[in-house]
Design an enzyme around this catalytic site. Structure first.
Site, PDB file in Angstrom:
ATOM      1  N   ILE A 172       1.221  -1.288  -0.240  1.00 34.34           N
ATOM      2  CA  ILE A 172      -0.538   0.422   0.130  1.00 34.34           C
ATOM      3  C   ILE A 172       0.703   1.264  -0.243  1.00 34.34           C
ATOM      4  O   ILE A 172       1.352   1.625   0.933  1.00 34.34           O
ATOM      5  CB  ILE A 172      -1.166  -0.259   1.275  1.00 34.34           C
ATOM      6  CG1 ILE A 172      -1.990  -1.499   1.858  1.00 34.34           C
ATOM      7  CG2 ILE A 172      -2.293   1.393   1.161  1.00 34.34           C
ATOM      8  CD1 ILE A 172      -2.361  -1.483   2.687  1.00 34.34           C
ATOM      9  N   SER A 173       1.499   2.196  -0.962  1.00 34.50           N
ATOM     10  CA  SER A 173       1.954   2.885  -1.185  1.00 34.50           C
ATOM     11  C   SER A 173       1.373   4.338  -0.996  1.00 34.50           C
ATOM     12  O   SER A 173       1.982   5.388  -1.491  1.00 34.50           O
ATOM     13  CB  SER A 173       2.965   2.948  -2.566  1.00 34.50           C
ATOM     14  OG  SER A 173       2.145   2.585  -3.655  1.00 34.50           O
ATOM     15  N   CYS A 174       0.222   4.097  -0.910  1.00 34.41           N
ATOM     16  CA  CYS A 174      -0.295   5.514  -1.253  1.00 34.41           C
ATOM     17  C   CYS A 174      -1.553   5.602   0.017  1.00 34.41           C
ATOM     18  O   CYS A 174      -2.474   4.678   0.670  1.00 34.41           O
ATOM     19  CB  CYS A 174      -1.389   5.466  -2.256  1.00 34.41           C
ATOM     20  SG  CYS A 174      -1.596   3.710  -2.839  1.00 34.41           S
ATOM     21  N   ILE A 175      -2.057   6.485   0.474  1.00 35.23           N
ATOM     22  CA  ILE A 175      -2.180   7.343   1.480  1.00 35.23           C
ATOM     23  C   ILE A 175      -3.899   8.031   1.214  1.00 35.23           C
ATOM     24  O   ILE A 175      -3.326   9.157   0.761  1.00 35.23           O
ATOM     25  CB  ILE A 175      -1.897   7.583   3.120  1.00 35.23           C
ATOM     26  CG1 ILE A 175      -1.118   6.937   3.423  1.00 35.23           C
ATOM     27  CG2 ILE A 175      -3.162   8.005   4.301  1.00 35.23           C
ATOM     28  CD1 ILE A 175       0.176   6.815   3.300  1.00 35.23           C
TER      29      ILE A 175
END
Lengths: 417, 102
Positions: free
Chosen positions: B99-102
């Site tokens: 999960i490289s993103c928020i």
């Protein structure tokens, strides 16, 4: 007399200056805040500026105006933090000693990180809208642009306000329809992610909106370089996307002073405990907002919630008490969808955005993950709240620092693992 | 759900990512790689080892970090695992989808 030093007088730093000024004795504590700028920008307004929905003077005010009397504002560039000796060195050679340091230096775009992004085409056919200058130059371009291929592009995650590129795409659709040239504009949304957003339920809703507005999604695109001459972006896998007008969100990075200070991760973000907001650099150094590496959205609402918890923890630290593991990653973001409507999402580290009402169950008046005019009014009202309540550290009624499950349609089914 | 690779039964999620790294063996990795249409070489395994090590140390992964790891450049990473290298290599590694993103 002991010293608290805040680095950065943006949204987070200004909030902390106000909170601490209200909670600490001026006889015992001296609060100092340092920033190289003189202007405080209302950054959410950078989204509206390119479409002539806000005037430039609506998004800027003097930093000084929001720093309370009794707090010392130093207008100087910061060289580095000397954590061994508990002091900060300024570029003019001055030094400031501290007992407690709060890093609130934010994040900025780093277009130089991508080959070919900067060049003669920068702010001519390739734009950012994450800076005041970029948003303003893009506005001038859009005023005269006759149409073609508009590519809205995210370089890499994380970025400040992760929904802004989507909002930009929606507002662009609305803008060109109103201008009567939507049929002459092809809009594409290019992202390194596998879908429109990071969380599944919201992605479904947002993908539907993109399709409805005839915006192409090009996912899994990790840019290698910009070919400004031939107007295309190329990814590491060799995929190419042509543009006439590229609106990119360049790589976002923390301030270089973090790197000069010898800590920070590969993007210059400060390693920070995600629940207490104390850094892992040293126990008297705390961090807040976009400057940290905590896995929450980089957004003003997050900073606002963090500020309430960080203030409490700093007071506990001063009293020698254990810090509270309280911050849950709470974020609350309006998503403008064009034509006077908006969505609202409210989520945290573990709870993804879902449908429901906010802040009151069943009553709302705002709707979660659903396009309504009321949400749009909420977004517009937020500018007033920002200048008059948020950055001066006033609590926003009915909205708690940690996320509430009330009013949310949460699927309690245990995730299958 | 359960899946069998190289005669080893492993738990996987809906997207086919192992849910327990301790069930992973090199043979399992090899079978998943075949599903992804990748023929593993020493260089591929070097990347896999790096990813598993980072995961065990709870370091969140992204493309930039892999590119700066000294193991491969981003360009090489794409050449080894075309079309979404981090997602594919994570699956072969038996670690969760990043999960490289928020």
């Amino acid at each position: 007399m002991r010293n608290i030093l805040i680095l950065g007088a943006g949204t987070s730093g200004t909030m902390m200056a106000n909170h601490l000024n209200n909670s600490l004795s001026q006889k015992e504590w001296k609060i100092t805040i340092v920033d190289q700028e003189e202007t405080h920008y209302y950054q959410p307004g950078f989204l509206f500026l390119p479409f002539d929905l806000y005037k430039s003077k609506q998004v800027k005010k003097s930093i000084k105006k929001f720093i309370p009397k009794g707090v010392d504002l130093v207008n100087e560039k910061i060289d580095r933090i000397d954590k061994e000796n508990d002091k900060v060195l300024l570029q003019n050679g001055a030094e400031i000693n501290y007992d407690i340091l709060i890093i609130a230096t934010g994040t900025d775009i780093a277009p130089q990180e991508t080959e070919g992004m900067l060049g003669d085409h920068w702010h001519k056919s390739v734009f950012d809208f994450y800076t005041f200058k970029g948003a303003k130059n893009l506005r001038n371009k859009l005023r005269e642009w006759k149409g073609g291929k508009l590519v809205v592009h995210i370089t890499e995650m994380p970025i400040k306000c992760p929904v802004a590129p989507l909002e930009f795409s929606f507002l662009a659709d609305s803008f060109f329809i109103n201008k009567g040239i939507r049929d002459k504009v092809e809009i594409s949304f290019v992202t390194p992610m596998s879908g429109a957003f990071t969380k599944p339920t919201a992605t479904k809703e947002l993908t539907y909106l993109l399709e409805k507005k005839n915006i192409n999604i090009i996912p899994d695109f990790n840019i290698e370089r910009v070919d400004g001459e031939n107007k295309k972006i190329i990814d590491y896998g060799g995929k190419e996307v042509d543009y006439d007008l590229l609106v990119t969100i360049p790589t976002n990075m923390g301030d270089e002073l973090i790197e000069r200070s010898g800590f920070g991760d590969e993007l210059n973000y400060v390693p920070t405990n995600k629940a207490t907001l104390q850094t892992t650099v040293k126990e008297n150094i705390f961090a807040i907002g976009d400057a940290t590496n905590v896995p929450a959205s980089k957004a003003g609402s997050v900073a606002h919630f963090e500020a309430e918890i960080l203030t409490e923890n700093i007071l506990r630290y001063i009293d020698g008490k254990a810090l509270k593991d309280k911050f849950d990653g709470h974020a609350n973001c309006f998503i403008e969808t064009g034509h006077g409507k908006a969505l609202l999402i409210d989520f945290n580290y573990t709870q993804e955005p879902v449908t429901g009402t906010f802040p009151f169950p069943a009553i709302g008046p705002l709707s979660l993950l659903k396009e309504t005019h009321m949400n749009h009014m909420g977004k517009l009202a937020f500018k007033w709240i920002y200048w008059n309540m948020l950055i001066t550290g006033k609590h926003i009624p009915f909205v708690s620092a940690t996320m509430s499950e009330e009013g949310k349609n949460i699927n309690k089914k245990k995730e299958l693992v | 759900m359960e899946k069998t690779y190289a005669e080893v039964s492993v738990s996987v999620n809906e997207e086919g990512y192992l849910t327990d790294l301790s069930q992973w063996t090199k043979e399992v990795g090899n079978e998943i790689a075949k599903e992804e249409g990748i023929e593993m070489t020493d260089k591929h395994w070097e990347v896999i080892n790096y990813l598993q090590e980072q995961y065990r140390n709870e370091v969140p992964l992204n493309i930039r970090k892999v590119g700066k790891s000294g193991v491969v450049s981003i360009k090489e990473f794409y050449a080894l695992f075309p079309n979404g290298p981090l997602k594919i290599s994570s699956r072969i590694s038996g670690i969760p989808k990043p999960i490289s993103c928020i």
